[in-house]
Design an enzyme around this catalytic site. Structure first.
Site, PDB file in Angstrom:
ATOM      1  N   ASP A   8      29.338 -38.114 -32.343  1.00 13.52           N
ATOM      2  CA  ASP A   8      29.399 -36.700 -32.001  1.00 13.52           C
ATOM      3  C   ASP A   8      30.643 -36.493 -31.146  1.00 13.52           C
ATOM      4  O   ASP A   8      30.854 -37.222 -30.177  1.00 13.52           O
ATOM      5  CB  ASP A   8      28.144 -36.293 -31.215  1.00 13.52           C
ATOM      6  CG  ASP A   8      28.172 -34.815 -30.836  1.00 13.52           C
ATOM      7  OD1 ASP A   8      28.286 -33.978 -31.749  1.00 13.52           O
ATOM      8  OD2 ASP A   8      28.088 -34.503 -29.631  1.00 13.52           O
ATOM      9  N   GLU A  92      31.039 -35.633 -38.043  1.00 14.63           N
ATOM     10  CA  GLU A  92      30.879 -34.263 -38.536  1.00 14.63           C
ATOM     11  C   GLU A  92      32.201 -33.816 -39.129  1.00 14.63           C
ATOM     12  O   GLU A  92      33.262 -34.134 -38.608  1.00 14.63           O
ATOM     13  CB  GLU A  92      30.538 -33.329 -37.372  1.00 14.63           C
ATOM     14  CG  GLU A  92      29.087 -33.365 -36.989  1.00 14.63           C
ATOM     15  CD  GLU A  92      28.805 -32.474 -35.794  1.00 14.63           C
ATOM     16  OE1 GLU A  92      28.035 -31.530 -35.928  1.00 14.63           O
ATOM     17  OE2 GLU A  92      29.373 -32.759 -34.719  1.00 14.63           O
ATOM     18  N   CYS A 145      15.620 -31.987 -32.907  1.00 15.40           N
ATOM     19  CA  CYS A 145      15.027 -33.097 -32.154  1.00 15.40           C
ATOM     20  C   CYS A 145      15.097 -34.325 -33.053  1.00 15.40           C
ATOM     21  O   CYS A 145      14.595 -34.299 -34.178  1.00 15.40           O
ATOM     22  CB  CYS A 145      13.578 -32.779 -31.803  1.00 15.40           C
ATOM     23  SG  CYS A 145      12.689 -34.213 -31.151  1.00 15.40           S
ATOM     24  N   CYS A 148      11.211 -35.596 -33.854  1.00 17.72           N
ATOM     25  CA  CYS A 148      10.252 -34.892 -34.725  1.00 17.72           C
ATOM     26  C   CYS A 148      10.890 -33.882 -35.680  1.00 17.72           C
ATOM     27  O   CYS A 148      10.216 -33.336 -36.541  1.00 17.72           O
ATOM     28  CB  CYS A 148       9.178 -34.208 -33.884  1.00 17.72           C
ATOM     29  SG  CYS A 148       9.744 -32.690 -33.060  1.00 17.72           S
ATOM     30  N   CYS A 165      12.114 -31.314 -26.104  1.00 19.76           N
ATOM     31  CA  CYS A 165      11.588 -30.717 -27.325  1.00 19.76           C
ATOM     32  C   CYS A 165      10.234 -30.082 -27.036  1.00 19.76           C
ATOM     33  O   CYS A 165       9.323 -30.760 -26.549  1.00 19.76           O
ATOM     34  CB  CYS A 165      11.441 -31.776 -28.410  1.00 19.76           C
ATOM     35  SG  CYS A 165      10.673 -31.127 -29.910  1.00 19.76           S
ATOM     36  N   CYS A 168       7.394 -32.055 -29.395  1.00 16.81           N
ATOM     37  CA  CYS A 168       6.913 -33.437 -29.162  1.00 16.81           C
ATOM     38  C   CYS A 168       7.174 -33.930 -27.733  1.00 16.81           C
ATOM     39  O   CYS A 168       6.895 -35.073 -27.410  1.00 16.81           O
ATOM     40  CB  CYS A 168       7.530 -34.388 -30.175  1.00 16.81           C
ATOM     41  SG  CYS A 168       9.286 -34.733 -29.896  1.00 16.81           S
ATOM     42  N   ASP A 175      24.449 -34.731 -26.532  1.00 13.96           N
ATOM     43  CA  ASP A 175      25.426 -35.372 -27.422  1.00 13.96           C
ATOM     44  C   ASP A 175      24.873 -36.636 -28.077  1.00 13.96           C
ATOM     45  O   ASP A 175      25.170 -36.930 -29.233  1.00 13.96           O
ATOM     46  CB  ASP A 175      26.722 -35.690 -26.662  1.00 13.96           C
ATOM     47  CG  ASP A 175      27.383 -34.430 -26.101  1.00 13.96           C
ATOM     48  OD1 ASP A 175      27.096 -33.334 -26.624  1.00 13.96           O
ATOM     49  OD2 ASP A 175      28.169 -34.532 -25.144  1.00 13.96           O
TER      50      ASP A 175
END
Length: 192
Positions: A8, A92, A145, A148, A165, A168, A175
């Protein structure tokens, strides 16, 4: 060293990978850019074409060269170590142009040059026979997340660095979580 890594690229750290490593741009780069800004303000007060004007202009040019060398050295070392340590690198496919429209981002990214870094990863991956996978730029890697799969839309705000989250209760560093999502998406693409 890992076999496959997700990366990232961000603002607070230049690169965070799915192994938990983070790399910041060289501090001296930021300091030199601050110096350049100061010298340019002084230059604007000097008489154009005077000796002092030329002296200051030369000083600024030397600092720019120094910045470019520091940045290129950092980018080369980092891209080489990532390529050496991994067979598969997932990044990315960033839209660097639109990222530059965000003022704060533009300053940081401009100093360190994300597109130059991506180019280095691309040609070094070819040289060393590594696989470089680019995840679609619209994939919401920062918002999902990693445990989950819940999507937290509030994370469009860059200032949120850590989040829990609501589904969960897993706690995330923004990052690092994004790097792991990029990795998972890359694996999905690799074995699709």
């Amino acid at each position: 060293s890992s076999y496959i890594v997700g990366i990232d690229m961000g603002v607070s750290d230049f690169v965070v990978d799915s192994c938990g490593n983070s790399y910041q741009g060289p501090k001296s780069l930021i300091n030199n850019y601050d110096k350049i800004g100061e010298l340019q303000r002084q230059l604007s007060l000097k008489k154009r074409g005077s000796n002092n004007y030329h002296k200051l202009q030369n000083k600024i040019n030397k600092l720019y060269d120094k910045c470019n060398n520091v940045r290129d050295d950092f980018l080369h070392k980092l891209s080489t170590s990532i390529i050496n340590e991994n067979q598969v690198i997932v990044i990315e496919d960033l839209d660097v142009k639109s990222m530059f429209q965000t003022k704060k981002l533009a300053k940081v990214l401009g100093d360190i040059s994300i597109s130059k870094f991506i180019n280095m990863l691309e040609y070094k991956a070819r040289w060393y026979g590594r696989t470089l996978i680019k995840v679609n730029r619209y994939y919401p890697s920062s918002q999902l997340c990693n445990k989950c799969g819940y999507q937290n839309k509030e994370l469009k705000d860059y200032s949120i660095r850590n989040w829990t989250c609501p589904k969960c209760n897993c706690n995330h560093k923004r990052d690092y979580n994004a790097a792991n999502n990029i990795l998972d998406k890359g694996l999905e693409m690799l074995f699709a």
